[in-house]
Structure formats: C-alpha cells, structure tokens
Scaffold this motif. Structure first.
Motif, short mmCIF file in Angstrom:
data_model
loop_
_atom_site.label_atom_id
_atom_site.label_comp_id
_atom_site.label_asym_id
_atom_site.label_seq_id
_atom_site.Cartn_x
_atom_site.Cartn_y
_atom_site.Cartn_z
N UNK A 23 0.84 -1.19 0.00
CA UNK A 23 0.00 0.00 0.00
C UNK A 23 0.88 1.25 0.00
N UNK A 24 0.26 2.39 -0.02
CA UNK A 24 1.01 3.65 -0.12
C UNK A 24 1.97 3.81 1.06
N UNK A 25 1.54 3.46 2.25
CA UNK A 25 2.42 3.59 3.41
C UNK A 25 3.67 2.72 3.25
N UNK A 26 3.52 1.55 2.67
CA UNK A 26 4.69 0.69 2.40
C UNK A 26 5.66 1.38 1.45
N UNK A 27 5.13 2.04 0.43
CA UNK A 27 5.99 2.73 -0.53
C UNK A 27 6.77 3.85 0.13
N UNK A 28 6.12 4.62 1.01
CA UNK A 28 6.82 5.72 1.67
C UNK A 28 7.94 5.22 2.58
N UNK A 29 7.82 4.03 3.09
CA UNK A 29 8.90 3.46 3.92
C UNK A 29 10.16 3.20 3.08
N UNK A 30 10.01 3.11 1.77
CA UNK A 30 11.15 2.90 0.88
C UNK A 30 11.92 4.20 0.64
N UNK A 55 5.11 12.98 -16.10
CA UNK A 55 4.60 12.97 -14.73
C UNK A 55 5.34 13.97 -13.86
N UNK A 56 4.60 14.70 -13.04
CA UNK A 56 5.21 15.70 -12.17
C UNK A 56 4.74 15.58 -10.73
N UNK A 57 3.69 14.86 -10.46
CA UNK A 57 3.12 14.82 -9.12
C UNK A 57 3.91 13.89 -8.20
N UNK A 58 3.94 14.25 -6.93
CA UNK A 58 4.55 13.39 -5.92
C UNK A 58 6.03 13.64 -5.67
N UNK A 59 6.60 14.66 -6.25
CA UNK A 59 8.02 14.95 -6.06
C UNK A 59 8.17 16.30 -5.37
N UNK A 60 9.19 16.42 -4.53
CA UNK A 60 9.40 17.66 -3.77
C UNK A 60 10.06 18.74 -4.61
#
Length: 132
Positions: A23-30, A55-60
């Motif tokens: 899930x998304x939380x698993x991805x953020x742990x990476x 794609x541009x979304x999700x990057x700082x």
C-alpha cells in the motif's frame, strides 16, 4: 523467486517472477520518490507540437534542463495539467540560447499532475527533469 515470504510477495511455484502487494504507506517506507528523465533526449521536435506529457506529481524539488541544436535561440513553453483531466495551462516560457543548457527551477511547493513542453522552432531538443 527468492523474495522473503512476508505476506505481501506471491509467486507460483517454479515461476521466475513474483508480485508484491503493498500500500502507499509501504511505498513511503522505501523513501521519498526521486528520479531523472524527460520527454525528449536529443529528439527531433517540431514547432508548436507538444511533447508527450511527463509525470510531475509526488516529487518535492523539481528542476528542468533544456537544450537544443538550433543555430538561433528557441523559446520553450511549459504547460501543466493541475487537474489530471487533460486541461493544459501555460506555466512559463523559457528562452534557450544556441549551444547552452538552461535550468528551470520550479518554486518550492509547486505541484501539478503533468507537464509538457512546446518548442517555438524546429530543432533537436533535450528536456530532462530532475526530481529530488
């Protein structure tokens, strides 16, 4: 096939591949998403023809490096789709002199789903995004 059985990796016996279900939380742990890439790499581009959306979304932090092979300066328009509904709005225009690479730094907190580029003249262009 050698992935540890953690309840999220599934493979058929004897298969050379497996599927990971997370899930998304698993991805953020990476770690946060980062990357380098773009719609053009020494690509032949035509005047007023948009690039493929990138794609541009999700990057700082986001930067773009633009260059081309034309003998004169080329203006590149940057259009973004904030809505993810194929609704393009002009964000900026950047003039790139011949033989130079121009870096565009996006403002802190800038967010859009997609970006595309449009060259103001025929050329071979490179547009590479750096997402950190």
């Amino acid at each position: 096939p050698r992935a540890a059985g953690d309840g999220r990796v599934f493979a058929l016996p004897g298969a050379e591949t497996a599927l990971w279900f997370g899930n998304v939380d698993d991805l953020w742990r990476l770690g946060k998403p980062v990357g380098v890439g773009g719609p053009w790499s020494d690509s032949l581009v035509e005047t007023d023809e948009p690039s493929d959306p990138y794609l541009m979304t999700g990057f700082d932090r986001k930067t773009l490096r633009l260059s081309h092979n034309a003998a004169e300066a080329i203006v590149f328009r940057l259009e973004v789709d904030y809505s993810n509904r194929d609704y393009w709005k002009r964000f900026a225009a950047t003039e790139v002199p011949p033989g130079e690479t121009v870096t565009v730094t996006f403002p802190a907190g800038f967010s859009a789903h997609w970006i595309r580029l449009i060259a103001g003249g025929d050329c071979r262009a490179t547009a590479i995004f750096h997402y950190e």
